[in-house]
Design an enzyme around this catalytic site. Structure first.
Site, PDB file in Angstrom:
ATOM      1  N   THR A 124       0.831  -1.213   0.000  1.00  0.00           N
ATOM      2  CA  THR A 124       0.000   0.000   0.000  1.00  0.00           C
ATOM      3  C   THR A 124       0.864   1.261   0.000  1.00  0.00           C
ATOM      4  O   THR A 124       0.403   2.323  -0.414  1.00  0.00           O
ATOM      5  CB  THR A 124      -0.904   0.037   1.246  1.00  0.00           C
ATOM      6  N   ASP A 125       2.117   1.143   0.451  1.00  0.00           N
ATOM      7  CA  ASP A 125       2.904   2.364   0.677  1.00  0.00           C
ATOM      8  C   ASP A 125       3.203   3.100  -0.625  1.00  0.00           C
ATOM      9  O   ASP A 125       3.084   4.318  -0.692  1.00  0.00           O
ATOM     10  CB  ASP A 125       4.178   2.081   1.481  1.00  0.00           C
TER      11      ASP A 125
ATOM     12  N   LEU B 232      12.307  -8.025   6.818  1.00  0.00           N
ATOM     13  CA  LEU B 232      12.328  -7.276   8.084  1.00  0.00           C
ATOM     14  C   LEU B 232      13.097  -5.970   7.945  1.00  0.00           C
ATOM     15  O   LEU B 232      13.443  -5.325   8.928  1.00  0.00           O
ATOM     16  CB  LEU B 232      12.933  -8.134   9.205  1.00  0.00           C
TER      17      LEU B 232
ATOM     18  N   SER C  23      17.849  -3.531   5.042  1.00  0.00           N
ATOM     19  CA  SER C  23      18.475  -2.449   4.273  1.00  0.00           C
ATOM     20  C   SER C  23      18.119  -1.090   4.865  1.00  0.00           C
ATOM     21  O   SER C  23      18.977  -0.222   5.001  1.00  0.00           O
ATOM     22  CB  SER C  23      18.075  -2.530   2.791  1.00  0.00           C
TER      23      SER C  23
ATOM     24  N   ASP D 162       9.358   1.529   5.139  1.00  0.00           N
ATOM     25  CA  ASP D 162      10.469   0.947   5.899  1.00  0.00           C
ATOM     26  C   ASP D 162      11.291   2.022   6.592  1.00  0.00           C
ATOM     27  O   ASP D 162      11.581   1.941   7.789  1.00  0.00           O
ATOM     28  CB  ASP D 162      11.364   0.117   4.977  1.00  0.00           C
TER      29      ASP D 162
END
Length: 382
Positions: free
Chosen positions: A36-37, A124, A127, A171
């Site tokens: 969705t981002d 997770l 990076s 992220d």
């Protein structure tokens, strides 16, 4: 020995003095709101207590020297002349320096030792943890203010322009701005953050399938293109601007594949907002059902799961005390996430490990996680 102790000890051996600062930067797991981002939508991640650690001190010149304990390799370059030479860990370090300088920041050289325990390629966000750790390190030695949203955008620029991955902003936002004991409801259009308390009646367990995917080489960019095609069809900037009712009214006009991709994103945005409400109300049953529905949509409409993810999610849901489970991250392998009653967590982990190994032959890694703070400077020696 803790990771912090390891980087401090190695720094002393390598550079002959104590570091002047220690930086930690967490990984993250997204509870709900997947793919969705980059559609300007909503996500609901937590920063987790698996981290990248950097011990560092400033230099008097413009040279950057970083040693990675995980790769047993060193990197050295001049800040003024940064060239892109590969795709390994060192490119993230160089990319951060490039992005900060491109944004007009004057950087000072530094020397550092880095290590971490965020699993790589597992979804997770190892990076982003490295990117925010290096940004925090450069900010510390160069006297730059730490503005989470601004630093997150620069980290995203590293991914998009330096590493060639068309990733969204989630992220970097959660890694830069995470808050202990809270998830963050992030509006990926406005970059506004709303802390949402993690209910005390549940524990977050990350389920690493032991399968890996290379995000640069995956179908990620293809999915993004399909979402953009759907947005153009609806005449909007991004799928965030389309609701389920509008989709239902016009879905037969859409190419069937693009329709499925759009349906996932549109319903996932709605689920994410509902999940934040459920968390605020402490309604773990509802939250778990929304997580289950998210996985099913990612499996059937967005088609980014794999056999390992579907197996571990199915087995997790069958365990006593599990409220819900879903894949997390970009997909195609990596991790799932489950919400489990605290008193049943030990049995859940033990039984799931055994059953998943029997079913797949893969060895899973199961992490009971605590919602942690975002990237921070823990100690500065004057």
């Amino acid at each position: 020995m803790t990771l912090r102790e390891q980087v401090e000890q190695d720094f002393r051996k390598r550079f002959g003095a104590a570091p002047t600062a220690v930086v930690r930067s967490p990984g993250r797991v997204n509870l709900i709101g997947e793919h969705t981002d980059y559609n300007d939508g909503f996500v609901l991640p937590i920063a987790i207590d698996r981290e990248v650690w950097i011990a560092l001190r400033p230099r008097d010149d413009r040279r950057v020297v970083v040693h990675s304990l995980d790769y047993d390799a060193s990197l050295s370059f001049e800040l003024g002349r940064i060239s892109h030479t590969g795709t390994d860990w060192s490119e993230y370090v160089k990319g951060v320096a490039w992005a900060l300088q491109e944004a007009g920041h004057t950087l000072r050289g530094l020397e550092a030792v880095m290590t971490g325990n965020v699993p790589r390629g597992a979804g997770l966000s190892s990076s982003a943890a490295v990117e925010m750790a290096m940004e925090r390190a450069f900010a510390t030695v160069s006297g730059l203010p730490w503005k989470p949203s601004e630093m997150a955008l620069l980290g995203q620029r590293v991914e998009n322009k330096w590493m060639g991955v068309n990733s969204g902003i989630m992220d970097q936002m959660i890694v830069a701005g995470g808050r202990e004991n809270h998830a963050l409801l992030i509006d990926c259009r406005s970059l506004s953050l709303q802390p949402v308390p993690v209910p005390t009646g549940a524990v977050v367990v990350v389920l690493d399938t032991g399968t890996r995917r290379g995000l640069v080489d995956s179908a990620y960019n293809e999915r993004r293109g399909q979402c953009e095609q759907a947005a153009r069809f609806f005449g909007v900037k991004a799928l965030r601007d389309v609701d389920s009712r509008t989709l239902s009214a016009r879905q037969n006009e859409l190419d069937p594949l693009v329709r499925r991709r759009a349906r996932h994103v549109i319903t996932e945005n709605e689920r994410t907002l509902q999940a934040a409400e459920a968390m605020r109300a402490g309604d773990l049953t509802r939250l778990g059902k929304l997580m289950d529905a998210s996985h099913d949509s990612l499996r059937d409409d967005f088609e980014v799961t794999n056999d390992a993810l579907n197996t571990i999610v199915s087995l997790a849901r069958a365990q006593p005390g599990c409220f819900g489970a879903r894949m997390t991250g970009a997909g195609f392998g990596g991790c799932a996430v489950a919400l489990v009653a605290p008193e049943q967590t030990d049995a859940f982990v033990r039984t799931l490990h055994e059953k998943y190994t029997q079913a797949t032959g893969n060895t899973p890694h199961l992490y009971v996680c605590h919602a942690a703070d975002g990237a921070s400077v823990l100690e500065t020696h004057r």
